[in-house]
Design a protein around this motif. Sequence first.
Motif, PDB file in Angstrom:
ATOM      1  N   THR A 227       0.829  -1.194   0.000  1.00  0.00           N
ATOM      2  CA  THR A 227       0.000   0.000   0.000  1.00  0.00           C
ATOM      3  C   THR A 227       0.865   1.246   0.000  1.00  0.00           C
ATOM      4  OG1 THR A 227      -1.795   1.153   1.160  1.00  0.00           O
ATOM      5  CG2 THR A 227      -0.164   0.037   2.518  1.00  0.00           C
ATOM      6  N   GLY A 228       0.360   2.287  -0.606  1.00  0.00           N
ATOM      7  CA  GLY A 228       1.002   3.588  -0.634  1.00  0.00           C
ATOM      8  C   GLY A 228      -0.063   4.662  -0.515  1.00  0.00           C
ATOM      9  N   LYS A 229       0.321   5.898  -0.763  1.00  0.00           N
ATOM     10  CA  LYS A 229      -0.615   7.012  -0.596  1.00  0.00           C
ATOM     11  C   LYS A 229      -1.763   6.913  -1.579  1.00  0.00           C
ATOM     12  CE  LYS A 229      -0.741  12.035  -0.081  1.00  0.00           C
ATOM     13  NZ  LYS A 229       0.047  13.293  -0.109  1.00  0.00           N
ATOM     14  N   TYR A 230      -1.466   6.534  -2.839  1.00  0.00           N
ATOM     15  CA  TYR A 230      -2.502   6.468  -3.862  1.00  0.00           C
ATOM     16  C   TYR A 230      -2.630   5.072  -4.471  1.00  0.00           C
ATOM     17  CZ  TYR A 230      -1.840  11.536  -3.632  1.00  0.00           C
ATOM     18  OH  TYR A 230      -1.728  12.832  -3.194  1.00  0.00           O
ATOM     19  N   GLU A 231      -1.900   4.108  -3.931  1.00  0.00           N
ATOM     20  CA  GLU A 231      -1.880   2.796  -4.560  1.00  0.00           C
ATOM     21  C   GLU A 231      -2.056   1.691  -3.536  1.00  0.00           C
ATOM     22  OE1 GLU A 231       1.971   2.372  -6.387  1.00  0.00           O
ATOM     23  OE2 GLU A 231       3.010   3.086  -4.606  1.00  0.00           O
ATOM     24  N   GLN A 232      -2.542   0.580  -4.035  1.00  0.00           N
ATOM     25  CA  GLN A 232      -2.658  -0.599  -3.203  1.00  0.00           C
ATOM     26  C   GLN A 232      -2.540  -1.836  -4.090  1.00  0.00           C
ATOM     27  OE1 GLN A 232      -6.418  -0.369  -1.219  1.00  0.00           O
ATOM     28  NE2 GLN A 232      -7.619  -0.620  -3.088  1.00  0.00           N
TER      29      GLN A 232
ATOM     30  N   ARG B 210      26.086 -21.430   0.383  1.00  0.00           N
ATOM     31  CA  ARG B 210      25.066 -21.612   1.405  1.00  0.00           C
ATOM     32  C   ARG B 210      24.100 -20.429   1.451  1.00  0.00           C
ATOM     33  NH1 ARG B 210      26.184 -25.269   5.583  1.00  0.00           N
ATOM     34  NH2 ARG B 210      28.045 -26.513   5.222  1.00  0.00           N
ATOM     35  N   SER B 211      24.391 -19.362   0.730  1.00  0.00           N
ATOM     36  CA  SER B 211      23.579 -18.151   0.848  1.00  0.00           C
ATOM     37  C   SER B 211      22.884 -17.756  -0.452  1.00  0.00           C
ATOM     38  CB  SER B 211      24.455 -16.986   1.319  1.00  0.00           C
ATOM     39  OG  SER B 211      25.501 -16.737   0.400  1.00  0.00           O
ATOM     40  N   ILE B 212      23.194 -18.434  -1.561  1.00  0.00           N
ATOM     41  CA  ILE B 212      22.561 -18.117  -2.840  1.00  0.00           C
ATOM     42  C   ILE B 212      21.596 -19.236  -3.211  1.00  0.00           C
ATOM     43  CG2 ILE B 212      22.908 -17.704  -5.300  1.00  0.00           C
ATOM     44  CD1 ILE B 212      25.638 -16.565  -4.643  1.00  0.00           C
ATOM     45  N   SER B 213      20.362 -18.868  -3.527  1.00  0.00           N
ATOM     46  CA  SER B 213      19.360 -19.847  -3.921  1.00  0.00           C
ATOM     47  C   SER B 213      18.806 -19.512  -5.297  1.00  0.00           C
ATOM     48  CB  SER B 213      18.219 -19.907  -2.903  1.00  0.00           C
ATOM     49  OG  SER B 213      17.540 -18.664  -2.842  1.00  0.00           O
ATOM     50  N   VAL B 214      18.324 -20.545  -5.977  1.00  0.00           N
ATOM     51  CA  VAL B 214      17.610 -20.400  -7.245  1.00  0.00           C
ATOM     52  C   VAL B 214      16.129 -20.588  -6.946  1.00  0.00           C
ATOM     53  CG1 VAL B 214      17.289 -21.273  -9.575  1.00  0.00           C
ATOM     54  CG2 VAL B 214      19.578 -21.260  -8.548  1.00  0.00           C
ATOM     55  N   ASN B 215      15.309 -19.629  -7.375  1.00  0.00           N
ATOM     56  CA  ASN B 215      13.883 -19.661  -7.071  1.00  0.00           C
ATOM     57  C   ASN B 215      13.072 -19.648  -8.358  1.00  0.00           C
ATOM     58  OD1 ASN B 215      13.704 -18.848  -3.889  1.00  0.00           O
ATOM     59  ND2 ASN B 215      15.445 -17.887  -4.905  1.00  0.00           N
ATOM     60  N   LEU B 216      12.280 -20.680  -8.548  1.00  0.00           N
ATOM     61  CA  LEU B 216      11.393 -20.786  -9.706  1.00  0.00           C
ATOM     62  C   LEU B 216       9.964 -20.828  -9.199  1.00  0.00           C
ATOM     63  CD1 LEU B 216      11.042 -21.201 -12.785  1.00  0.00           C
ATOM     64  CD2 LEU B 216      11.151 -23.671 -12.344  1.00  0.00           C
ATOM     65  N   GLY B 217       9.104 -19.944  -9.716  1.00  0.00           N
ATOM     66  CA  GLY B 217       7.758 -19.910  -9.162  1.00  0.00           C
ATOM     67  C   GLY B 217       6.738 -19.261 -10.065  1.00  0.00           C
ATOM     68  N   VAL B 218       5.570 -19.012  -9.487  1.00  0.00           N
ATOM     69  CA  VAL B 218       4.463 -18.334 -10.167  1.00  0.00           C
ATOM     70  C   VAL B 218       3.944 -17.251  -9.231  1.00  0.00           C
ATOM     71  CG1 VAL B 218       2.181 -18.559 -11.181  1.00  0.00           C
ATOM     72  CG2 VAL B 218       3.830 -20.421 -11.435  1.00  0.00           C
ATOM     73  N   ASN B 219       3.812 -16.027  -9.755  1.00  0.00           N
ATOM     74  CA  ASN B 219       3.309 -14.898  -8.975  1.00  0.00           C
ATOM     75  C   ASN B 219       2.042 -14.344  -9.609  1.00  0.00           C
ATOM     76  OD1 ASN B 219       5.664 -15.008  -7.374  1.00  0.00           O
ATOM     77  ND2 ASN B 219       6.735 -13.612  -8.750  1.00  0.00           N
ATOM     78  N   TYR B 220       1.123 -13.886  -8.765  1.00  0.00           N
ATOM     79  CA  TYR B 220      -0.040 -13.132  -9.250  1.00  0.00           C
ATOM     80  C   TYR B 220      -0.135 -11.835  -8.462  1.00  0.00           C
ATOM     81  CZ  TYR B 220      -4.756 -11.457 -10.007  1.00  0.00           C
ATOM     82  OH  TYR B 220      -5.833 -10.660 -10.307  1.00  0.00           O
ATOM     83  N   PHE B 221      -0.186 -10.691  -9.169  1.00  0.00           N
ATOM     84  CA  PHE B 221      -0.291  -9.381  -8.545  1.00  0.00           C
ATOM     85  C   PHE B 221      -1.533  -8.657  -9.096  1.00  0.00           C
ATOM     86  CE2 PHE B 221       4.221 -10.393  -8.735  1.00  0.00           C
ATOM     87  CZ  PHE B 221       4.639 -10.148  -7.435  1.00  0.00           C
ATOM     88  N   ASN B 222      -2.260  -7.991  -8.198  1.00  0.00           N
ATOM     89  CA  ASN B 222      -3.364  -7.132  -8.613  1.00  0.00           C
ATOM     90  C   ASN B 222      -3.110  -5.748  -8.046  1.00  0.00           C
ATOM     91  OD1 ASN B 222      -6.191  -5.799  -8.163  1.00  0.00           O
ATOM     92  ND2 ASN B 222      -6.516  -7.420  -9.684  1.00  0.00           N
ATOM     93  N   TYR B 223      -2.900  -4.781  -8.931  1.00  0.00           N
ATOM     94  CA  TYR B 223      -2.433  -3.437  -8.546  1.00  0.00           C
ATOM     95  C   TYR B 223      -3.476  -2.394  -8.939  1.00  0.00           C
ATOM     96  CZ  TYR B 223       0.398   0.847  -8.803  1.00  0.00           C
ATOM     97  OH  TYR B 223       0.879   2.129  -8.670  1.00  0.00           O
ATOM     98  N   GLU B 224      -3.721  -1.437  -8.021  1.00  0.00           N
ATOM     99  CA  GLU B 224      -4.649  -0.334  -8.297  1.00  0.00           C
ATOM    100  C   GLU B 224      -4.007   0.988  -7.895  1.00  0.00           C
ATOM    101  OE1 GLU B 224      -8.413  -0.871  -6.453  1.00  0.00           O
ATOM    102  OE2 GLU B 224      -8.763  -2.850  -7.336  1.00  0.00           O
ATOM    103  N   TYR B 225      -4.201   2.001  -8.748  1.00  0.00           N
ATOM    104  CA  TYR B 225      -3.714   3.359  -8.467  1.00  0.00           C
ATOM    105  C   TYR B 225      -4.847   4.329  -8.749  1.00  0.00           C
ATOM    106  CZ  TYR B 225      -1.057   7.723  -8.891  1.00  0.00           C
ATOM    107  OH  TYR B 225      -0.591   9.004  -8.739  1.00  0.00           O
ATOM    108  N   SER B 226      -5.072   5.274  -7.818  1.00  0.00           N
ATOM    109  CA  SER B 226      -6.155   6.235  -7.998  1.00  0.00           C
ATOM    110  C   SER B 226      -5.754   7.574  -7.411  1.00  0.00           C
ATOM    111  CB  SER B 226      -7.432   5.732  -7.321  1.00  0.00           C
ATOM    112  OG  SER B 226      -8.477   6.659  -7.485  1.00  0.00           O
TER     113      SER B 226
END
Length: 352
Positions: A213-218, A235-251
């Motif tokens: 969330t932000g001032k005009y966005e969520q 020991r500190s570096i990883s490989v990440n494979l995945g699926v993301n879903y984002f829903n963004y609104e700005y007003s």
Amino acid sequence: MLKKLFYLSICLLTYFAHAQLSDSYEKGFVVKTNNDTLHGYIKTDDLKGLSTHVCFTINQQKEECTIYSTSDVKSFRTETGKIFDLLKVKINNNQIEISVFANLILEGKTALYKSVYKSSNFYIISKTNENFALQEDKLQTGDSKITRYNYYGILNLVTENMLTETNTKVSFKESDFIETVTKFNTLKGYESRDVRYKEKTIKYFIAMAGVGTGKYEQEFYYQAMYRIYNPKISRSISVNLGVNYFNYEYSKEGFSIEQSLISVPLQFQQNLLSKNIRPYLFVGPNFSYLNRDSSDNRLNLDKGFQKNFGVDFLYGIGLEIDLYKGLMLKSEYRHETFSHPILFGIGYNFSK
């Protein structure tokens, strides 16, 4: 709301700072210099530190452990196969004698160890109660020429001129030292046993959900990630494979935009700490599908495979906090096709 979530994360971070302390320990025992044996748990998350001291506790749940130095302990073992013995050896062209805990990697009449001195790896050949250091040539800070430690000559001496007689060339590599000492033991009629600890690839499946969330966005998001560590590499570096879903609104002031993003990232993550509280950086490519609607029709995306789908580059910074067993918190800033607000989420590691 953003400030409240931030303060909540800090409070939980402080409260759970030692929640998974046991993850850094392995069951084992230490043998003290008076030959008393103590069974309990050995802290093994810092293998370089194990050359000078060992952190030991009888009770795995205690927040503090007892530190034993090279004057207190002569050996220690873990059930996973890590073997450390106290050795005295002269280093830096026999100029300095040190006592170190050395990791046994080849067992035999002539044995081979690995240890650390001032952040540099070196090897020790132990033969008939004598120890010989194998150090790599290096350019010291402030020196105008390379300091040579003649590891080839020392190895040849210990193996009774076997390298010279067989015209064998070796590099400053663990595999070369293992092979040479094994051949020498065989030549003398003795067996050798490779006792290096075989670290397995670590795999996690993590599911997350959260908001930004932000001032005009969520924004809200869901994430499923398959994470892989290869301890042999890092020991500190990883490989990440995945699926993301984002829903963004700005007003703002009558203008609004809503966009959804489905992305399949190949993300390389560098943890800045290998603890249950992990700041991290990440980069990588991602394949994405973007759909956008706005009050200004000129900003709307045309439909079609080449319009909505694409390959992009992602990067960001974040903080992960392990809470209890597989439960975890995450705060993250990421740029992935577009810049997201600071995201907060809660998730579960199904592999723990």
